[in-house]
Design a protein around this motif. Structure first.
Motif, PDB file in Angstrom:
ATOM      1  N   ILE A  44      40.073  -7.074 -31.937  1.00  0.00           N
ATOM      2  CA  ILE A  44      39.906  -7.865 -33.156  1.00  0.00           C
ATOM      3  C   ILE A  44      38.473  -7.763 -33.662  1.00  0.00           C
ATOM      4  O   ILE A  44      38.229  -7.601 -34.868  1.00  0.00           O
ATOM      5  CB  ILE A  44      40.290  -9.339 -32.896  1.00  0.00           C
ATOM      6  CG1 ILE A  44      41.777  -9.442 -32.523  1.00  0.00           C
ATOM      7  CG2 ILE A  44      39.978 -10.198 -34.113  1.00  0.00           C
ATOM      8  CD1 ILE A  44      42.204 -10.844 -32.154  1.00  0.00           C
ATOM      9  N   ALA A  45      37.509  -7.855 -32.765  1.00  0.00           N
ATOM     10  CA  ALA A  45      36.099  -7.758 -33.162  1.00  0.00           C
ATOM     11  C   ALA A  45      35.804  -6.399 -33.770  1.00  0.00           C
ATOM     12  O   ALA A  45      35.109  -6.285 -34.781  1.00  0.00           O
ATOM     13  CB  ALA A  45      35.194  -8.028 -31.961  1.00  0.00           C
ATOM     14  N   VAL A  81      28.848 -19.503 -32.541  1.00  0.00           N
ATOM     15  CA  VAL A  81      29.613 -19.337 -31.303  1.00  0.00           C
ATOM     16  C   VAL A  81      31.050 -19.823 -31.484  1.00  0.00           C
ATOM     17  O   VAL A  81      31.996 -19.220 -30.969  1.00  0.00           O
ATOM     18  CB  VAL A  81      28.921 -20.085 -30.147  1.00  0.00           C
ATOM     19  CG1 VAL A  81      29.800 -20.096 -28.905  1.00  0.00           C
ATOM     20  CG2 VAL A  81      27.570 -19.451 -29.830  1.00  0.00           C
ATOM     21  N   ARG A  82      31.243 -20.899 -32.246  1.00  0.00           N
ATOM     22  CA  ARG A  82      32.591 -21.430 -32.462  1.00  0.00           C
ATOM     23  C   ARG A  82      33.392 -20.604 -33.464  1.00  0.00           C
ATOM     24  O   ARG A  82      34.616 -20.461 -33.318  1.00  0.00           O
ATOM     25  CB  ARG A  82      32.516 -22.875 -32.975  1.00  0.00           C
ATOM     26  CG  ARG A  82      32.042 -23.880 -31.959  1.00  0.00           C
ATOM     27  CD  ARG A  82      32.288 -25.305 -32.464  1.00  0.00           C
ATOM     28  NE  ARG A  82      31.587 -25.563 -33.715  1.00  0.00           N
ATOM     29  CZ  ARG A  82      30.344 -26.020 -33.792  1.00  0.00           C
ATOM     30  NH1 ARG A  82      29.666 -26.268 -32.677  1.00  0.00           N
ATOM     31  NH2 ARG A  82      29.765 -26.240 -34.959  1.00  0.00           N
ATOM     32  N   CYS A  83      32.719 -20.046 -34.485  1.00  0.00           N
ATOM     33  CA  CYS A  83      33.440 -19.509 -35.632  1.00  0.00           C
ATOM     34  C   CYS A  83      33.404 -17.990 -35.779  1.00  0.00           C
ATOM     35  O   CYS A  83      34.278 -17.433 -36.452  1.00  0.00           O
ATOM     36  CB  CYS A  83      32.892 -20.143 -36.932  1.00  0.00           C
ATOM     37  SG  CYS A  83      32.940 -21.943 -36.954  1.00  0.00           S
ATOM     38  N   ALA A 115      31.897 -12.782 -24.339  1.00  0.00           N
ATOM     39  CA  ALA A 115      33.116 -12.624 -23.546  1.00  0.00           C
ATOM     40  C   ALA A 115      33.884 -13.939 -23.470  1.00  0.00           C
ATOM     41  O   ALA A 115      34.360 -14.352 -22.408  1.00  0.00           O
ATOM     42  CB  ALA A 115      32.779 -12.109 -22.148  1.00  0.00           C
ATOM     43  N   MET A 116      34.045 -14.621 -24.608  1.00  0.00           N
ATOM     44  CA  MET A 116      34.744 -15.901 -24.679  1.00  0.00           C
ATOM     45  C   MET A 116      36.151 -15.700 -25.243  1.00  0.00           C
ATOM     46  O   MET A 116      36.426 -14.736 -25.951  1.00  0.00           O
ATOM     47  CB  MET A 116      33.957 -16.870 -25.580  1.00  0.00           C
ATOM     48  CG  MET A 116      32.588 -17.231 -25.061  1.00  0.00           C
ATOM     49  SD  MET A 116      31.594 -18.155 -26.274  1.00  0.00           S
ATOM     50  CE  MET A 116      32.674 -19.537 -26.622  1.00  0.00           C
ATOM     51  N   ASP A 175      40.022 -19.229 -28.499  1.00  0.00           N
ATOM     52  CA  ASP A 175      40.215 -20.661 -28.686  1.00  0.00           C
ATOM     53  C   ASP A 175      39.150 -21.496 -27.975  1.00  0.00           C
ATOM     54  O   ASP A 175      39.294 -22.713 -27.852  1.00  0.00           O
ATOM     55  CB  ASP A 175      41.607 -21.077 -28.204  1.00  0.00           C
ATOM     56  CG  ASP A 175      41.841 -20.722 -26.734  1.00  0.00           C
ATOM     57  OD1 ASP A 175      40.976 -20.028 -26.140  1.00  0.00           O
ATOM     58  OD2 ASP A 175      42.878 -21.127 -26.178  1.00  0.00           O
ATOM     59  N   ASP A 176      38.085 -20.857 -27.494  1.00  0.00           N
ATOM     60  CA  ASP A 176      37.013 -21.592 -26.812  1.00  0.00           C
ATOM     61  C   ASP A 176      36.289 -22.464 -27.836  1.00  0.00           C
ATOM     62  O   ASP A 176      35.850 -21.987 -28.881  1.00  0.00           O
ATOM     63  CB  ASP A 176      36.019 -20.612 -26.171  1.00  0.00           C
ATOM     64  CG  ASP A 176      35.083 -21.295 -25.185  1.00  0.00           C
ATOM     65  OD1 ASP A 176      34.426 -22.284 -25.570  1.00  0.00           O
ATOM     66  OD2 ASP A 176      35.000 -20.846 -24.037  1.00  0.00           O
ATOM     67  N   PRO A 177      36.117 -23.788 -27.575  1.00  0.00           N
ATOM     68  CA  PRO A 177      35.493 -24.687 -28.558  1.00  0.00           C
ATOM     69  C   PRO A 177      33.976 -24.571 -28.642  1.00  0.00           C
ATOM     70  O   PRO A 177      33.339 -25.209 -29.493  1.00  0.00           O
ATOM     71  CB  PRO A 177      35.908 -26.072 -28.062  1.00  0.00           C
ATOM     72  CG  PRO A 177      36.053 -25.905 -26.585  1.00  0.00           C
ATOM     73  CD  PRO A 177      36.588 -24.518 -26.368  1.00  0.00           C
TER      74      PRO A 177
END
Length: 492
Positions: free
Chosen positions: A3-4, A68-70, A79-80, A83-85
């Motif tokens: 995706i990235a 980091v969230r968006c 490497a998250m 859905d990591d908040p």
């Protein structure tokens, strides 16, 4: 990852960091930073990576936490899971506080560089730029008057009773406000001596001088002396001697700043910042050392730090500001490093003007301690070596020809300038002279020029530091700070 890559086909800074720098830190490297009990914390290795990205992209803590969230590329770099908040932005401030303790930042850099070294990042280049001290430029009269005012302010805050009977209306007129005298004040010599006398009277009253009073004492020593009759005199180049620029204080508010000159064009008051980075053609360039100095002896310190980190290169590419004979010989002897850069040119007038006989036209015989001129005359004296005024310059041997040898010479005008003068030739010791000739000859060859061309790449890094991160302005306290008018108060 897919995706990235699909959403950013050309890549981003965050993707580049993951692809090129992944594995620099592991959570185990931060084990001593956190207590062993309590709930599990966030990954410190991830937080360190976020700090790198935050610096590269110029983000605030809130913006970095939101990225980091968006942002998918940030999640890929860390490497998250998608859905990591993420985390609250205050976590970054806490992490930087831990980083600032002891020498953790240096140890973390050493660890990253050691892992990069395993990838073969060992060839390096160094350049420097000027750093302006955050102080106002002072004339000599201002330099000896302003520290008296600053010391009086300090004593008034801590031991005001010592000023009783000393500070009168004349002192209040001189030191009741910040000194701004301009370039053409009236009676400058008289006022300089008056300020010196006032400073000596003040220092005599102080049993335990504070920081400003100690600075005042140093400035007085550098600018005044006592004659045989005990009278205070102003130092000049011919009378009493002035301190070298490498030790002369230029501001009472930043005693580490110095007057620095680069060549014959650029001069400033402050420091020099030196940046060293790897320059292997097949790998990413990584900064391995950053140092700020106020003298011209940065290269030995750079090599010492690189040796401690195990990052000494076989060849170190530097510019002409680092390549004194003393530094080249020391780098080879102590660290087995070849410092490559243009040697300073021949300083003789004949060489600069490209006419007459310069030093290289004379034959030097170290075994018999004599020099032969182009006309076959042998020197009458051999003296030295004598130390030079610059700490980075090699001591020089001086060979002298007599007037009787030079006067009848048919080509005397190509060697000396006046009828009554005789030629002297100065040069370093045999080992340094051989090194000088060998290096100058090598620098004329195409292979050396091709290798040295790589050095110019560091100028882009210097430019990024200077224009992107404000490297050319020192973050020290400005002398133009608010002043409390303590001397308008009546004496107790």
């Amino acid at each position: 990852m897919q995706i990235a890559r699909a959403s950013n086909p050309d890549g981003t800074t965050a993707i580049w960091v993951r692809d090129r720098l992944d594995g620099l830190w592991h959570d185990e490297d931060f084990a001593g930073w956190y207590p062993r009990d309590g709930r599990p914390g966030l990954s410190p290795a991830q937080l360190a990576t976020v700090c790198v990205l935050q610096f590269l992209l110029g983000l605030s803590d809130r913006q970095a936490a939101e990225a980091v969230r968006c942002r998918i590329d940030f999640e890929y770099a860390l490497a998250m899971e998608l859905d990591d908040p993420g985390f609250h932005h205050s976590v970054l401030a806490d992490f930087r506080e831990r980083l600032a303790q002891d020498d953790r930042a240096d140890r973390l850099l050493d660890l990253a560089l050691a892992r990069l070294q395993e990838a073969g990042l060992v060839r390096e280049r160094t350049d420097s730029t000027h750093v302006l001290a955050a102080v106002r430029g002072l004339t000599r009269l201002e330099l000896v008057t302003e520290p008296v005012r600053a010391a009086l302010e300090e004593v008034a805050r801590t031991a005001g009773h010592l000023l009783v009977g000393l500070v009168d209306d004349e002192w209040r007129r001189r030191y009741g406000r910040p000194v701004r005298l301009g370039k053409n004040p009236t009676r400058p010599k008289t006022r300089i001596l008056a300020a010196g006398d006032d400073a000596c009277r003040l220092l005599e009253r102080l049993r335990r001088p504070g920081p400003q009073a100690e600075t005042l004492r140093q400035i007085i020593v550098q600018n005044y002396y006592r004659d045989e009759a005990g009278r205070l005199r102003r130092r000049t180049a011919d009378d009493g001697g002035l301190p070298a620029s490498s030790s002369a204080i230029v501001s009472p508010y930043d005693t580490t700043a110095r007057y620095v000159r680069h060549g014959h064009i650029i001069s400033w008051k402050g420091f020099a910042a030196h940046v060293t980075e790897t320059c292997a053609s097949s790998c990413v360039n990584v900064i391995t050392d950053v140092a700020t100095t106020n003298d011209g002896q940065a290269l030995p310190g750079i090599h010492t730090r690189l040796a401690r980190r195990g990052l000494l290169p076989a060849e170190h590419l530097v510019d002409g500001g680092y390549t004194s004979l003393v530094h080249l010989e020391r780098a080879t002897r102590e660290h087995q490093v070849t410092a490559s850069g243009p040697l300073p040119g021949n300083p003789t007038r004949q060489h600069r003007e490209n006419e007459g006989f310069d030093r290289d036209d004379f034959h030097i015989d170290f075994d018999h301690r004599q020099v032969t001129c182009p006309q076959g005359k042998v020197s009458a004296g051999w003296h030295g070596p004598y130390p030079t005024s610059s700490p980075t310059a090699a001591p020089l041997i001086v060979a002298r020809f007599t007037k009787s040898q030079c006067r009848p010479c048919p080509v005397r005008t190509r060697s000396t300038t006046t009828a009554d003068s005789a030629r002297t030739v100065d040069f370093p010791s045999r080992e340094l002279r051989d090194l000088q000739l060998r290096v100058r000859a090598e620098q004329q060859t195409p292979p050396w020029m091709a290798r040295y061309a790589v050095r110019s790449g560091v100028e882009g890094t210097i430019n990024e530091f200077a224009h992107g991160h404000g490297m050319r302005t020192a973050a020290t306290e400005d002398s133009r700070k608010p002043i409390c008018n303590m001397y308008s108060r009546p004496s107790p």
